[in-house]
Design an enzyme around this catalytic site. Structure first.
Site, PDB file in Angstrom:
ATOM      1  N   GLU A 124     -83.005 -45.535 -26.957  1.00 42.43           N
ATOM      2  CA  GLU A 124     -81.931 -44.679 -26.444  1.00 42.43           C
ATOM      3  C   GLU A 124     -81.833 -43.433 -27.306  1.00 42.43           C
ATOM      4  O   GLU A 124     -81.829 -43.519 -28.539  1.00 42.43           O
ATOM      5  CB  GLU A 124     -80.540 -45.348 -26.517  1.00 42.43           C
ATOM      6  CG  GLU A 124     -80.297 -46.418 -25.507  1.00 42.43           C
ATOM      7  CD  GLU A 124     -78.904 -47.044 -25.644  1.00 42.43           C
ATOM      8  OE1 GLU A 124     -77.968 -46.374 -26.149  1.00 42.43           O
ATOM      9  OE2 GLU A 124     -78.770 -48.203 -25.242  1.00 42.43           O
ATOM     10  N   GLU A 170     -77.973 -53.411 -29.809  1.00 39.71           N
ATOM     11  CA  GLU A 170     -76.990 -52.973 -30.788  1.00 39.71           C
ATOM     12  C   GLU A 170     -76.037 -54.062 -31.254  1.00 39.71           C
ATOM     13  O   GLU A 170     -74.817 -53.984 -31.008  1.00 39.71           O
ATOM     14  CB  GLU A 170     -76.174 -51.805 -30.210  1.00 39.71           C
ATOM     15  CG  GLU A 170     -77.029 -50.657 -29.725  1.00 39.71           C
ATOM     16  CD  GLU A 170     -76.199 -49.420 -29.380  1.00 39.71           C
ATOM     17  OE1 GLU A 170     -74.968 -49.525 -29.329  1.00 39.71           O
ATOM     18  OE2 GLU A 170     -76.787 -48.356 -29.184  1.00 39.71           O
TER      19      GLU A 170
HETATM   20  C1  GCO Z   1     -74.489 -47.714 -26.992  1.00 39.16           C
HETATM   21  C2  GCO Z   1     -75.070 -48.330 -25.787  1.00 39.16           C
HETATM   22  C3  GCO Z   1     -74.997 -47.443 -24.590  1.00 39.16           C
HETATM   23  C4  GCO Z   1     -74.077 -46.267 -24.686  1.00 39.16           C
HETATM   24  C5  GCO Z   1     -74.748 -45.089 -25.342  1.00 39.16           C
HETATM   25  C6  GCO Z   1     -73.842 -43.889 -25.488  1.00 39.16           C
HETATM   26  O1  GCO Z   1     -75.217 -47.217 -27.825  1.00 39.16           O
HETATM   27  O2  GCO Z   1     -73.273 -47.693 -27.113  1.00 39.16           O
HETATM   28  O3  GCO Z   1     -76.314 -48.856 -25.937  1.00 39.16           O
HETATM   29  O4  GCO Z   1     -74.580 -48.365 -23.653  1.00 39.16           O
HETATM   30  O5  GCO Z   1     -73.626 -45.893 -23.442  1.00 39.16           O
HETATM   31  O6  GCO Z   1     -75.177 -45.448 -26.607  1.00 39.16           O
HETATM   32  O7  GCO Z   1     -72.739 -44.190 -26.285  1.00 39.16           O
END
Ligand code: GCO
Length: 454
Positions: A353, A168
């Site tokens: 994710e 990200e």
């Molecule tokens: C993000 C990260 C994760 C977070 C998840 C929930 O997207 O911020 O990759 O570490 O914990 O997304 O917010």
């Protein structure tokens, strides 16, 4: 609601994901140095309740029993990140063998459990010494990252074949350097754009380095992407949605897949944020062919133009929202996967994710019933199945997250895990959704148990 099993090919992988700072703890152990998140979390007011990753889930010490839980869950793959300050405490130069030893043990334990590792090299824990030298807005950080990537790839590459350079970059740059709500807490849009360029550049530089160290490597990057829908078909709302898509999606997708930054978005930054210093060859480096794109997705955005014509999100009153305040919108993931497939033609896609935080509580018998999370996962996995059936080259899905963990600025208040963590005792309690996911995986084609029930 349960997805059609035939939508998922036999080689589709099912897993869960975590990140080092969110679960490991052991912040001062075995030569690990300070990261920007240690520094940031220690500043009063930056993280809810003053919480930090000092202990987190203590996964650093409990990794073996945690992997036993993953094995019982039946996942074929697991995505975790490596903490740069454990490997190179000075950010660059001298390698800390004890840091590498931890990931060696972790990888061996995963392989013994029959689980294939997916390693993220950078999930936001920059060594503080590199931030002191200018952080991601400083171009020199790209070389430090490339060296770090080489060190980790050399050590783990005989066993780890799946590599994700960055997690990200939009969050790392904008939340960290633009809005100041994540580490290192800077609030300068020009710094955010410089950071984003250097994150992307370091990705492109690391791709050939990883390939050089790892025979048979599959290398990709993970972006947080969200489909943006105009609230109405009024031209100003359509333009606002397009700009919002430009800033958060195209600004990252275009350089990686097309070797350009989108002009319309660059124009929108004019007069507000100085554009990054893009040197000759940078875009060729950034657009090095990759084996897959990882997509993190949680929600969608419905966007209208505010009175100044700037994008503004519109709350959907009829929708369900998670405890992060994010709209549950599985069609948004379906539409996103198809859009990325059509516009960018990535060789392969993974949902690296997807998941949700809800107010999980333990009942008198000690169990954690989380029907909202199960329903969320059923609907989102269904959307992934539909996108696969519609032609998007999706190869795998990772639930965020395996364990409840340190949710950045939200501290431990937001629980995303399939496994509940009782923080005072650090006890692990699989939630109902863990058992649901286990059953779901077991029914999938290609899974040994699926052959047995077929
Ligand atoms: C993000 C990260 C994760 C977070 C998840 C929930 O997207 O911020 O990759 O570490 O914990 O997304 O917010």
């Amino acid at each position: 609601m349960i997805p059609e099993e035939r939508a998922f090919p036999a080689d589709f992988v099912w897993g869960t994901a975590t990140a080092a700072y969110q679960i490991e703890g052991a912040a001062h152990e075995d030569g690990r140095s300070e990261s920007i998140w240690d520094r940031f979390a220690a500043i009063p007011g930056k993280v809810r309740n003053g919480e930090t990753g000092l202990i987190a889930d203590d996964h650093y010490h409990r990794y073996a029993s945690d992997i036993a839980l993953l094995r019982d869950l039946g996942v074929g793959v697991y995505r975790f990140s490596v903490a740069w300050p454990r490997i190179l405490p000075d950010g660059r130069g001298a390698v800390n063998e004890r840091g590498l030893d931890f990931y060696d043990r972790l990888v061996d334990e995963l392989l013994r459990a029959g689980i294939e590792p997916y390693v993220t090299l950078y999930h936001w824990d920059l060594p503080q010494v590199l931030e002191d030298a200018g952080g991601w807005p400083n171009r020199d950080t790209t070389e430090a990252f490339t060296d770090y990537a080489g060190v980790v790839a050399r050590r783990l590459g005989d066993r780890v074949k799946n590599w994700i350079t960055h997690n990200e970059p939009w969050c790392a740059s904008w939340l960290g350097y633009g809005w100041g709500v994540h580490a290192p807490g800077r609030t300068n849009p020009a710094d955010a754009l410089a950071a984003a360029h250097h994150l992307l550049l370091s990705h492109g530089q690391a791709v050939p380095v990883i390939r050089g160290e790892v025979p048979g490597a599959r290398v990709g990057i993970t972006l947080n992407l969200e489909h943006k829908y105009p609230a109405t078909n009024r031209p100003e709302d359509v333009a606002a949605a397009r700009l919002e898509d430009g800033v958060s999606n195209r600004w990252f997708l275009d350089p990686i897949f097309l070797g350009t930054y989108p002009d319309d978005v660059a124009e929108s930054f004019a007069g507000w944020a100085e554009l990054p210093d893009v040197r000759d060859g940078d875009l060729e480096t950034i657009s090095a062919p990759i084996d897959f794109l990882g997509i993190n997705n949680y929600s969608r955005a419905v966007v209208k133009a505010d009175p100044k014509g700037m994008p503004a999100r519109v709350r959907q009153d009829e929708s369900e929202y998670t405890s992060m305040g994010w709209e549950v919108a599985p069609d948004g993931l379906h539409d996103l996967l198809l859009r990325v497939h059509h516009d960018y033609r990535p060789a392969a896609l993974y949902v690296t994710e997807n998941g949700a935080a809800f107010e999980d509580v333990r009942t008198h018998d000690g169990a954690v019933n989380d029907p909202e999370r199960q329903a969320f996962l059923e609907r989102y996995i269904g959307a992934v199945g539909r996108a696969a059936a519609d032609g998007a080259p999706i190869k795998g899905y990772f639930v965020w997250s395996f364990l409840d963990n340190f949710e950045w600025a939200e501290g431990y208040a937001k629980r995303f895990g399939l496994v509940y963590v009782d923080y005072p005792t650090l006890q692990r309690i699989p939630k109902k959704s863990y058992y649901w996911y286990r059953q779901f995986i077991a029914r999938q084609p290609g899974h040994p148990q699926a052959e047995a029930v077929a």
